[in-house]
Design a protein around this motif. Structure first.
Motif, mmCIF file in Angstrom:
data_model
loop_
_atom_site.group_PDB
_atom_site.id
_atom_site.type_symbol
_atom_site.label_atom_id
_atom_site.label_comp_id
_atom_site.label_asym_id
_atom_site.label_seq_id
_atom_site.Cartn_x
_atom_site.Cartn_y
_atom_site.Cartn_z
ATOM 1 N N ALA A 74 0.842 -1.209 0.000
ATOM 2 C CA ALA A 74 0.000 0.000 0.000
ATOM 3 C C ALA A 74 0.873 1.254 0.000
ATOM 4 C CB ALA A 74 -0.928 -0.004 1.213
ATOM 5 N N SER A 75 1.928 1.229 0.787
ATOM 6 C CA SER A 75 2.854 2.361 0.843
ATOM 7 C C SER A 75 3.491 2.607 -0.522
ATOM 8 C CB SER A 75 3.923 2.084 1.899
ATOM 9 O OG SER A 75 4.931 3.068 1.900
ATOM 10 N N MET A 76 3.980 1.523 -1.133
ATOM 11 C CA MET A 76 4.633 1.638 -2.440
ATOM 12 C C MET A 76 3.643 2.097 -3.515
ATOM 13 S SD MET A 76 6.890 -1.823 -2.475
ATOM 14 C CE MET A 76 7.902 -2.281 -1.084
ATOM 15 N N MET A 77 2.431 1.546 -3.477
ATOM 16 C CA MET A 77 1.425 1.887 -4.474
ATOM 17 C C MET A 77 1.050 3.361 -4.399
ATOM 18 S SD MET A 77 -2.041 2.558 -5.037
ATOM 19 C CE MET A 77 -2.825 1.993 -3.551
ATOM 20 N N THR A 78 0.825 3.880 -3.187
ATOM 21 C CA THR A 78 0.434 5.284 -3.076
ATOM 22 C C THR A 78 1.542 6.205 -3.577
ATOM 23 O OG1 THR A 78 1.113 5.359 -0.737
ATOM 24 C CG2 THR A 78 -1.229 4.930 -1.202
ATOM 25 N N GLN A 79 2.786 5.817 -3.325
ATOM 26 C CA GLN A 79 3.907 6.610 -3.846
ATOM 27 C C GLN A 79 3.933 6.585 -5.371
ATOM 28 O OE1 GLN A 79 7.598 5.127 -1.967
ATOM 29 N NE2 GLN A 79 7.975 7.283 -1.537
ATOM 30 N N ALA A 80 3.701 5.402 -5.927
ATOM 31 C CA ALA A 80 3.836 5.214 -7.370
ATOM 32 C C ALA A 80 2.744 5.919 -8.177
ATOM 33 C CB ALA A 80 3.843 3.723 -7.703
ATOM 34 N N VAL A 81 1.533 5.975 -7.643
ATOM 35 C CA VAL A 81 0.432 6.497 -8.465
ATOM 36 C C VAL A 81 0.209 7.997 -8.316
ATOM 37 C CG1 VAL A 81 -0.744 4.265 -8.534
ATOM 38 C CG2 VAL A 81 -1.439 5.961 -6.823
ATOM 39 N N LYS A 82 0.736 8.588 -7.261
ATOM 40 C CA LYS A 82 0.531 10.027 -7.090
ATOM 41 C C LYS A 82 1.145 10.784 -8.265
ATOM 42 C CE LYS A 82 1.802 11.438 -2.983
ATOM 43 N NZ LYS A 82 1.901 11.917 -1.595
ATOM 44 N N GLY A 83 0.321 11.601 -8.889
ATOM 45 C CA GLY A 83 0.777 12.394 -10.023
ATOM 46 C C GLY A 83 0.550 11.729 -11.370
ATOM 47 N N LEU A 84 0.177 10.459 -11.359
ATOM 48 C CA LEU A 84 -0.049 9.753 -12.625
ATOM 49 C C LEU A 84 -1.446 10.031 -13.176
ATOM 50 C CD1 LEU A 84 1.317 6.106 -12.153
ATOM 51 C CD2 LEU A 84 2.380 7.992 -13.398
ATOM 52 N N PRO A 85 -1.566 10.101 -14.493
ATOM 53 C CA PRO A 85 -2.902 10.106 -15.089
ATOM 54 C C PRO A 85 -3.615 8.804 -14.695
ATOM 55 C CG PRO A 85 -1.262 10.713 -16.728
ATOM 56 C CD PRO A 85 -0.515 10.239 -15.499
ATOM 57 N N VAL A 86 -4.931 8.869 -14.547
ATOM 58 C CA VAL A 86 -5.709 7.701 -14.145
ATOM 59 C C VAL A 86 -5.397 6.499 -15.036
ATOM 60 C CG1 VAL A 86 -8.070 6.776 -14.047
ATOM 61 C CG2 VAL A 86 -7.551 9.020 -13.056
ATOM 62 N N GLU A 87 -5.330 6.718 -16.329
ATOM 63 C CA GLU A 87 -5.054 5.635 -17.281
ATOM 64 C C GLU A 87 -3.712 4.963 -16.975
ATOM 65 O OE1 GLU A 87 -3.901 5.593 -21.930
ATOM 66 O OE2 GLU A 87 -5.791 6.611 -21.463
ATOM 67 N N ASP A 88 -2.700 5.745 -16.643
ATOM 68 C CA ASP A 88 -1.377 5.182 -16.329
ATOM 69 C C ASP A 88 -1.382 4.451 -14.992
ATOM 70 O OD1 ASP A 88 -0.406 6.118 -18.716
ATOM 71 O OD2 ASP A 88 0.796 7.735 -17.843
ATOM 72 N N ALA A 89 -2.128 4.976 -14.023
ATOM 73 C CA ALA A 89 -2.218 4.302 -12.726
ATOM 74 C C ALA A 89 -2.851 2.923 -12.902
ATOM 75 C CB ALA A 89 -3.026 5.141 -11.742
ATOM 76 N N LEU A 90 -3.877 2.833 -13.736
ATOM 77 C CA LEU A 90 -4.525 1.549 -13.995
ATOM 78 C C LEU A 90 -3.599 0.618 -14.777
ATOM 79 C CD1 LEU A 90 -8.128 2.822 -14.767
ATOM 80 C CD2 LEU A 90 -7.390 1.529 -12.742
ATOM 81 N N LYS A 91 -2.835 1.173 -15.705
ATOM 82 C CA LYS A 91 -1.879 0.370 -16.470
ATOM 83 C C LYS A 91 -0.798 -0.179 -15.530
ATOM 84 C CE LYS A 91 1.104 0.583 -20.547
ATOM 85 N NZ LYS A 91 1.641 1.438 -21.613
#
Length: 151
Positions: A74-91
């Motif tokens: 969860a920690s890693m995921m929240t770091q990784a998706v912040k700032g990403l377009p929704v489409e990229d976060a889902l990818k």
């Protein structure tokens, strides 16, 4: 010590660092997407909160309890998706899912960073649900947000 053992040790250290010093743990103020998920098999529970602005994940935080794999993921995921377009976060979530299932995955568009430390979880099928819990919550929230925006 072989290179494989050195990598395993490094990955364990990264996972434990995220577990003991979670990034983005806490609650968001104001309106946000809130997704509650649990893994009844082992008792992991998470509430993921995200803000989506202008088609991007602008904020992501979580609260919950669970094993080191679940909370560090969860920690890693929240770091990784912040700032990403929704489409990229889902990818990215799809790439993570493939990695957890031991499948080939295409990471050329993303620097997986600390997330790669979780690749060893694929060897332990019982722990895959632990690692993917926060990611499934993120997918559910972003897919729900996308449907509401298109209505």
């Amino acid at each position: 010590m072989s290179l494989g053992n050195q990598l395993d040790t490094l990955y364990r250290q990264v996972i434990m660092d995220h577990y003991k010093n979670p990034r983005n743990r806490g609650e968001l103020e104001g309106d946000s997407l809130k997704i509650n998920m649990n893994n009844p098999t082992c008792g992991d529970r998470i509430q993921l909160q995200m803000k989506v602005e202008d088609g991007k994940v602008s904020e992501a935080k979580f609260v919950g309890e669970g094993c080191s794999i679940s909370l560090s993921s969860a920690s890693m995921m929240t770091q990784a998706v912040k700032g990403l377009p929704v489409e990229d976060a889902l990818k990215l979530s799809g790439i993570f899912s493939d990695m957890m299932l031991g499948k080939e995955y295409d990471e050329e568009d993303f620097d997986l960073g600390d997330i790669e430390a979780l690749q060893g979880v694929a060897k332990f099928p019982a722990r895959i649900k632990c690692a993917t819990l926060a990611w499934k919550a993120m997918e559910q929230g972003l897919n729900k947000e996308d449907k509401e925006d298109s209505e």
